[in-house]
Design a protein around this motif. Sequence first.
Motif, mmCIF file in Angstrom:
data_model
loop_
_atom_site.group_PDB
_atom_site.id
_atom_site.type_symbol
_atom_site.label_atom_id
_atom_site.label_comp_id
_atom_site.label_asym_id
_atom_site.label_seq_id
_atom_site.Cartn_x
_atom_site.Cartn_y
_atom_site.Cartn_z
ATOM 1 N N ILE A 146 18.893 -20.132 -11.731
ATOM 2 C CA ILE A 146 18.776 -19.964 -13.167
ATOM 3 C C ILE A 146 18.015 -18.681 -13.469
ATOM 4 O O ILE A 146 16.985 -18.405 -12.880
ATOM 5 N N VAL A 147 18.525 -17.902 -14.408
ATOM 6 C CA VAL A 147 17.918 -16.636 -14.785
ATOM 7 C C VAL A 147 17.240 -16.786 -16.143
ATOM 8 O O VAL A 147 17.860 -17.217 -17.103
ATOM 9 N N SER A 148 15.949 -16.430 -16.217
ATOM 10 C CA SER A 148 15.203 -16.473 -17.478
ATOM 11 C C SER A 148 15.319 -17.823 -18.170
ATOM 12 O O SER A 148 15.414 -17.904 -19.385
ATOM 13 N N GLY A 149 15.371 -18.906 -17.388
ATOM 14 C CA GLY A 149 15.349 -20.239 -17.968
ATOM 15 C C GLY A 149 16.701 -20.844 -18.253
ATOM 16 O O GLY A 149 16.805 -22.029 -18.500
ATOM 17 N N HIS A 150 17.773 -20.075 -18.263
ATOM 18 C CA HIS A 150 19.090 -20.651 -18.498
ATOM 19 C C HIS A 150 20.143 -19.812 -17.783
ATOM 20 O O HIS A 150 19.933 -18.642 -17.492
ATOM 21 N N PRO A 151 21.307 -20.413 -17.488
ATOM 22 C CA PRO A 151 22.343 -19.662 -16.783
ATOM 23 C C PRO A 151 22.913 -18.544 -17.650
ATOM 24 O O PRO A 151 23.045 -18.692 -18.857
ATOM 25 N N THR A 152 23.233 -17.402 -17.042
ATOM 26 C CA THR A 152 23.967 -16.374 -17.753
ATOM 27 C C THR A 152 25.434 -16.776 -17.790
ATOM 28 O O THR A 152 25.854 -17.716 -17.121
ATOM 29 N N ILE A 153 26.238 -16.043 -18.557
ATOM 30 C CA ILE A 153 27.569 -16.543 -18.894
ATOM 31 C C ILE A 153 28.481 -16.705 -17.685
ATOM 32 O O ILE A 153 29.336 -17.590 -17.658
ATOM 33 N N TYR A 154 28.302 -15.899 -16.647
ATOM 34 C CA TYR A 154 29.194 -16.037 -15.500
ATOM 35 C C TYR A 154 28.843 -17.247 -14.631
ATOM 36 O O TYR A 154 29.551 -17.551 -13.675
ATOM 37 N N LEU A 155 27.758 -17.942 -14.960
ATOM 38 C CA LEU A 155 27.414 -19.163 -14.240
ATOM 39 C C LEU A 155 27.958 -20.415 -14.924
ATOM 40 O O LEU A 155 27.499 -21.519 -14.671
ATOM 41 N N PHE A 156 28.960 -20.222 -15.793
ATOM 42 C CA PHE A 156 29.632 -21.350 -16.434
ATOM 43 C C PHE A 156 31.062 -21.455 -15.928
ATOM 44 O O PHE A 156 31.722 -20.450 -15.672
ATOM 45 N N GLU A 157 31.522 -22.687 -15.822
ATOM 46 C CA GLU A 157 32.873 -22.941 -15.323
ATOM 47 C C GLU A 157 33.936 -22.494 -16.316
ATOM 48 O O GLU A 157 34.975 -21.953 -15.943
ATOM 49 N N SER A 158 33.676 -22.723 -17.608
ATOM 50 C CA SER A 158 34.641 -22.361 -18.651
ATOM 51 C C SER A 158 34.035 -21.290 -19.552
ATOM 52 O O SER A 158 32.967 -21.498 -20.132
ATOM 53 N N VAL A 159 34.711 -20.162 -19.656
ATOM 54 C CA VAL A 159 34.246 -19.050 -20.492
ATOM 55 C C VAL A 159 35.436 -18.519 -21.292
ATOM 56 O O VAL A 159 36.486 -18.219 -20.720
ATOM 57 N N PHE A 160 35.257 -18.416 -22.607
ATOM 58 C CA PHE A 160 36.316 -17.917 -23.475
ATOM 59 C C PHE A 160 35.754 -16.865 -24.425
ATOM 60 O O PHE A 160 34.568 -16.892 -24.768
ATOM 61 N N GLU A 161 36.618 -15.979 -24.857
ATOM 62 C CA GLU A 161 36.306 -15.089 -25.964
ATOM 63 C C GLU A 161 37.154 -15.532 -27.149
ATOM 64 O O GLU A 161 38.386 -15.561 -27.067
ATOM 65 N N ALA A 162 36.484 -15.907 -28.234
ATOM 66 C CA ALA A 162 37.177 -16.297 -29.463
ATOM 67 C C ALA A 162 37.114 -15.127 -30.430
ATOM 68 O O ALA A 162 36.029 -14.629 -30.741
ATOM 69 N N ILE A 163 38.270 -14.682 -30.894
ATOM 70 C CA ILE A 163 38.344 -13.517 -31.773
ATOM 71 C C ILE A 163 38.754 -13.974 -33.170
ATOM 72 O O ILE A 163 39.750 -14.696 -33.339
ATOM 73 N N PHE A 164 37.963 -13.550 -34.166
ATOM 74 C CA PHE A 164 38.175 -13.964 -35.551
ATOM 75 C C PHE A 164 38.471 -12.767 -36.440
ATOM 76 O O PHE A 164 37.988 -11.659 -36.209
ATOM 77 N N GLU A 165 39.250 -13.034 -37.468
ATOM 78 C CA GLU A 165 39.480 -12.047 -38.515
ATOM 79 C C GLU A 165 39.336 -12.737 -39.859
ATOM 80 O O GLU A 165 40.058 -13.697 -40.157
ATOM 81 N N LEU A 166 38.348 -12.286 -40.640
ATOM 82 C CA LEU A 166 38.062 -12.862 -41.958
ATOM 83 C C LEU A 166 37.898 -14.381 -41.884
ATOM 84 O O LEU A 166 38.353 -15.121 -42.762
#
Length: 200
Positions: free
Chosen positions: A129-149
Amino acid sequence: MTAQIRDEISIDDRRYAIEQCSNREGWFEPTAYGVYPEAASSACVRGFHCAYTIRERQLLLTSVNISPNMSDRLKLKYDRSTRTLLGKSPEIDKSWVGTPWIYRDLCHAINYTGGILICNNAVATQLGIVSGHPTIYLFESVFEAIFELGFLIELIDYSKQMAEVRDRVIAERPETTLSWDFSLYDRERQILAEAFQCKY
């Protein structure tokens, strides 16, 4: 620094932590509605955290936990009054540090344009664990959600790429290094910048 309580978002009845936003413009801030929180604890220095959902592709704020400032606490104590937010009165949860006010069932549209990185299911690796919590690459599921308005226009799955990042970081980490240091942090940021094209 103590790991901070993340905002969360529900998509297709699955909850994700919000790791990062490409920008903050249009995102919910309680001060814009006359509510000024104070730090609840070292785990919530901004004094609030939010829950969002996606309904028919629209981004909605569903609830907010806020640690009220001293003025609002005194009003509650002596006048028995609370500050409304988006037309809702809070529930008072005295079991938590800071006695947070919980505003539920808000269903408030967020007019956000940009991307957010979301994740769930932390995986155990030799990086720990880095700085008390996992960084994003230490998660099994990672998504980028893109929004417009305020509407979801694309959901990109980065889970495979983050698994590859985990392998790279583990391979490049010196075996003699038992704790995280700034050189490793800088290398991590470089790898993630490559993965997300410096958007975050």
